[in-house]
Design a protein around this motif. Structure first.
Motif, short mmCIF file in Angstrom:
data_model
loop_
_atom_site.label_atom_id
_atom_site.label_comp_id
_atom_site.label_asym_id
_atom_site.label_seq_id
_atom_site.Cartn_x
_atom_site.Cartn_y
_atom_site.Cartn_z
N GLY A 450 0.82 -1.21 0.00
CA GLY A 450 0.00 0.00 0.00
C GLY A 450 0.85 1.25 0.00
O GLY A 450 1.86 1.33 0.71
N GLY A 452 -0.28 4.49 0.60
CA GLY A 452 -0.88 5.63 1.27
C GLY A 452 0.09 6.26 2.25
O GLY A 452 1.28 5.94 2.26
N GLY A 480 -2.27 6.13 -2.79
CA GLY A 480 -3.38 5.66 -1.97
C GLY A 480 -4.46 6.71 -1.79
O GLY A 480 -4.86 7.39 -2.75
N VAL A 481 -4.91 6.87 -0.56
CA VAL A 481 -5.99 7.81 -0.27
C VAL A 481 -5.62 9.25 -0.63
O VAL A 481 -6.50 10.08 -0.89
CB VAL A 481 -6.39 7.71 1.22
CG1 VAL A 481 -5.30 8.28 2.12
CG2 VAL A 481 -7.72 8.42 1.48
N SER A 537 -2.43 -1.34 3.83
CA SER A 537 -3.41 -1.43 2.73
C SER A 537 -4.65 -0.59 2.94
O SER A 537 -5.53 -0.54 2.08
CB SER A 537 -3.79 -2.90 2.51
OG SER A 537 -4.18 -3.51 3.72
N GLY A 538 -4.73 0.08 4.09
CA GLY A 538 -5.82 1.04 4.31
C GLY A 538 -7.15 0.42 4.64
O GLY A 538 -7.28 -0.79 4.89
N GLY A 734 -1.62 2.38 10.04
CA GLY A 734 -2.59 3.17 9.29
C GLY A 734 -3.99 2.62 9.49
O GLY A 734 -4.31 1.98 10.50
N ASP A 735 -4.86 2.84 8.49
CA ASP A 735 -6.27 2.46 8.62
C ASP A 735 -6.49 0.96 8.73
O ASP A 735 -7.51 0.52 9.26
CB ASP A 735 -7.06 3.02 7.44
CG ASP A 735 -7.20 4.53 7.50
OD1 ASP A 735 -7.75 5.12 6.57
OD2 ASP A 735 -6.78 5.13 8.51
N ALA A 746 -1.56 8.02 10.53
CA ALA A 746 -1.06 6.91 9.71
C ALA A 746 0.44 7.02 9.51
O ALA A 746 1.17 6.02 9.59
CB ALA A 746 -1.78 6.89 8.37
#
Length: 764
Positions: A450, A452, A480-481, A537-538, A734-735, A746
């Motif tokens: 990921g 992010g 990512g985000v 990977s969020g 992170g998430d 994060a």
């Protein structure tokens, strides 16, 4: 030999030593230096010869207590012997009849300037000397300078002697009143840099002395490498004096701080002599001379009376129709300098307690105050991989700024976020983007799942420590985000791209379109030699409310809506990705993602764009700035209302939403007052689109693909305080761990995981 014959105390930490050294005294010329060593285990320290008496066989050195070595030298007294004094070294100053010459000396730089002034005068020049110091007591060798100068101008930071101002002000005053043919500048590196910037503007040749970065002094170690005119030079052999307009001062300043952490530890060797060991001086710490000088320039009360700067913004009506133009325009230099002055440079900066990644907040702000914008950016990048991003999207008002001492005094907090953005933007726009110092490669491969904020932060820290880092991203874009979730009017893609490019320059490898758990398994990564894996990977799985009609056409999650618009550019005519252009849009939720969605809908032509939130505005988790911007752009807020049903037309498209009116009850686990339905109180609104933004859950693909991985109650990866999972080689943050959090939290997870994984791998 090398016996100290005289010792004079110029100021608190500056001493003049007259040392017995007949051979050196006989050969010395203006600009020469010596290498001094105190004790058999002592460090080699370069010092310019301030004066020499060939008859008496002595040389004069002026020393300032800065670190361990200089402090040891200053502790010696008359009759003591210096272990080694080697010289004269370096090239002598080129002296000729230039015409009118300005000699600028700052602090202890006045001492090596004296023989140059004397030689210039002897060659027939008109010599104007500008002496500078923080206060009157730091002006040294004034009498000697007046004897060899046609004019002496004194500049003090506090105005206690001579004229109040910086050395550059004194130099520029001379330049404006008469023709100057040549300039010499010796003093702190930052002073020389600004003198050179000034004289370059007026096209006046300027020489500077760079002996402060030398170690051996004989050319054998190469530690004093510096870039001059695009070429590498050795200060000890090719200098120490160079054309100041050709010197890369930013590189030099960085090299000067190379051993700062070691010095911080080494200085404790003097703890057994507390009376002679004053506060540590470093190039950037709070006790550095320039930091002390800044604090003395203004009283704390004066600083607290400066009003907080207001962010420059696009006009609300205009921006509500502009999808990609950034709303916040950033601070200009004048605003940044003014805001930086508000920082009190606290001895125990509480603001840093509120920063999840541990940014040296006073350090970067004070660099802005003194005009060292690039150094401010470097300070940020020591601990933050994404300063331009964080300066835009992090909720500083709930983190670092919430701890600011100004709040306790009834004033607004220092605008830390605005200043962070300013420093990062300034560096990017200058084209002088720095890459953090990278340790030698250790040959150990680590994988990041990921790209992010958590993954990028982890990747940056591991790369700096010498690891071979590969980031695997499921999407076709890195970020990512930051790319798919945050609109360009709040965080332009070009800003994210620059931060990612910087990581690439640090050696991080990015692999797109690769889903770990599908394209590659964790077992395959391990088979390819990856010794550690960080899962970031969020939380890309959107939550819905599970109410009647929620699956009607034109009801979508914020994740889907923003991904279409932000990542796929669906609103552009040349995009193949479709998106609904609603005219009456309801966005359900009160967080930042809800604000991003409703403001995007407004930009895509919504005539009525509404936030529907079950609590009051006071309980909204969104940033206050986002709420303010949304209101300015015409967004309507319907608080204390909650959807209970959607009604569709005959084609299955949503046409109405039924809202339950709410009131606030007792606080829930989050500390917010729980919303309670008001019996029988409902309202029905006409809409043609609804965007659900009521939270996200971790994407299950990665966690469920790893046998034996312990998961939390909501599908998050369970980790310990070091972000280590139940499988020792796998870390997460992170998430995917928090279930939904801010960019900066994060990033904090990423930094913590990197430090812990490094400790583990170094033990292996």
């Amino acid at each position: 030999m090398n016996r100290i014959l005289q010792k004079e105390h110029f100021s608190e930490k500056v001493f003049k030593l007259v040392v017995e050294a007949p051979l050196i005294a006989k050969s010395r010329k203006a600009g020469h230096f010596v290498i001094v060593r105190v004790g058999e285990k002592g460090e080699r320290m370069p010092l310019t010869i301030a004066a020499a008496d060939p008859v008496k066989g002595t040389i004069t050195l002026v020393v300032q207590e800065v670190g361990l070595s200089s402090t040891r030298l200053c502790e010696l007294n008359v009759g003591d012997y210096i272990t080694d004094v080697v010289g004269p070294l370096g090239k002598a100053t080129h002296i000729e009849n230039f015409g009118t010459v300005v000699c600028a000396g700052g602090g202890v730089g006045v001492a090596p300037m004296l023989p140059i002034v004397q030689a210039l005068k002897a060659a027939g020049n008109r010599v104007i000397t500008v002496l500078a110091g923080r206060t009157k007591k730091l002006i040294i060798l004034e009498k000697e300078m007046r004897e060899s100068s046609d004019e002496v101008i004194i500049m003090t930071d506090d105005g206690s002697y001579g004229q109040k101002g910086l050395v550059t002000e004194g130099v520029e005053a001379v330049i404006k009143r008469e023709k100057v043919d040549k300039c010499f500048a010796i003093g702190p590196a930052i002073m020389m840099k600004f003198v050179c910037l000034l004289t370059k503007k007026y096209d006046i040749p300027t020489d500077v002395s760079l002996n402060t970065i030398m170690v051996d002094g004989t050319g054998m170690c190469g530690a004093c490498r510096i870039t001059v005119g695009g070429k590498t030079k050795f200060v000890c052999v090719d200098g120490p004096e160079f054309d100041g307009h050709q010197v890369d001062f930013d590189e030099m300043l960085k090299r000067m701080g190379a051993f700062k952490e070691i010095e911080r530890e080494e200085i404790h060797k003097l703890d057994e002599h507390p009376a002679t060991c004053e506060a540590e001086q470093t190039a950037s710490g709070r006790n550095a001379e320039w930091r002390e000088a800044l604090r003395k320039q203004m009283k704390p009360k004066e600083r607290t009376q400066i009003p907080r700067v207001k962010m420059n913004e696009l006009d609300p009506e205009y921006r509500s129709h502009s999808r990609k133009e950034e709303v916040n325009l950033g601070l200009n230099e004048e605003q940044a300098l003014t805001e930086a002055k508000r920082c009190l440079d606290c001895a125990n900066p509480s603001c840093m307690e509120g920063c999840p990644v541990g940014i040296d907040i006073p350090g970067f702000i004070k660099n802005i105050e003194r005009g060292e914008f690039l150094e401010a950016a470097r300070t940020l990048k020591k601990t933050s991989a994404l300063p331009a991003v964080c300066g835009r999207v992090c909720p500083q008002e709930k983190q670092c700024e919430s701890k600011c001492i100004h709040l306790k005094m009834g004033h607004e907090a220092v605008a830390i976020g605005y200043l962070e953005r300013f420093a990062a933007d300034y560096e990017r726009e200058s084209g002088q983007i720095s890459v953090p110092e990278i340790a030698d490669k250790n040959g150990i491969k680590v994988a990041v799942v990921g790209s992010g904020p958590a993954g990028l932060s982890f990747a940056g820290d591991m790369a700096k420590m010498g690891y071979d880092v590969t980031v695997f991203e499921a999407l076709h874009e890195i970020g990512g985000v930051l790319k798919y979730g945050i609109p360009e009017f709040r965080l332009p893609n070009k800003i994210v791209d620059v931060e990612i490019e910087n990581l690439s320059k640090m050696g991080v490898t990015f692999v797109k379109d690769c889903i770990i758990g599908k394209t590659l398994s964790v077992e395959e990564l391990e088979a390819e030699g990856f010794k550690g894996i960080f899962v970031a990977s969020g939380a890309g799985l959107p939550n819905f409310m599970n109410i009647p009609g929620e699956n009607s056409i034109n009801i979508m999650s914020s994740n889907e809506y923003l991904t279409r618009v932000n990542l796929m550019d669906a609103a552009s005519e040349d995009s193949d990705t479709p998106v609904t252009f609603g005219k009456r849009v309801a966005v359900i939720g009160g967080g930042n993602t809800a604000m991003d969605s409703v403001r995007t809908a407004r930009r895509l032509g919504a005539e009525k764009a509404m936030i529907i939130y079950r609590r009051s505005e006071a309980e909204m988790p969104a940033r206050l700035e986002e709420v303010k911007h949304a209101k300015e752009e015409g967004v309507e807020f319907l608080t204390l209302h909650n959807p209970i049903e959607y009604i569709a037309d005959e084609k299955g498209r949503v046409k109405q939403v039924v809202l339950q009116k709410m009131e606030l009850g007792e606080p829930d686990a989050s500390g917010r007052r729980s919303p309670v339905p008001i019996p029988g109180a409902t309202v029905t609104l006409d809409i043609d689109m609804a965007i659900v933004s009521v939270g996200v859950s971790p994407n299950p693909i990665v966690p469920h693909s790893i046998p034996g991985l312990e998961l939390g109650r909501k599908g998050t990866i369970a980790v310990n305080e070091d972000m280590q999972s139940s499988i020792p080689t796998i870390y997460a943050g992170g998430d995917i761990v928090r279930g939904g959090a801010t960019v900066i939290l994060a990033m904090g997870d990423g930094r913590r995981a990197a430090a812990a994984m490094n400790r583990q791998l170094q033990k292996a």
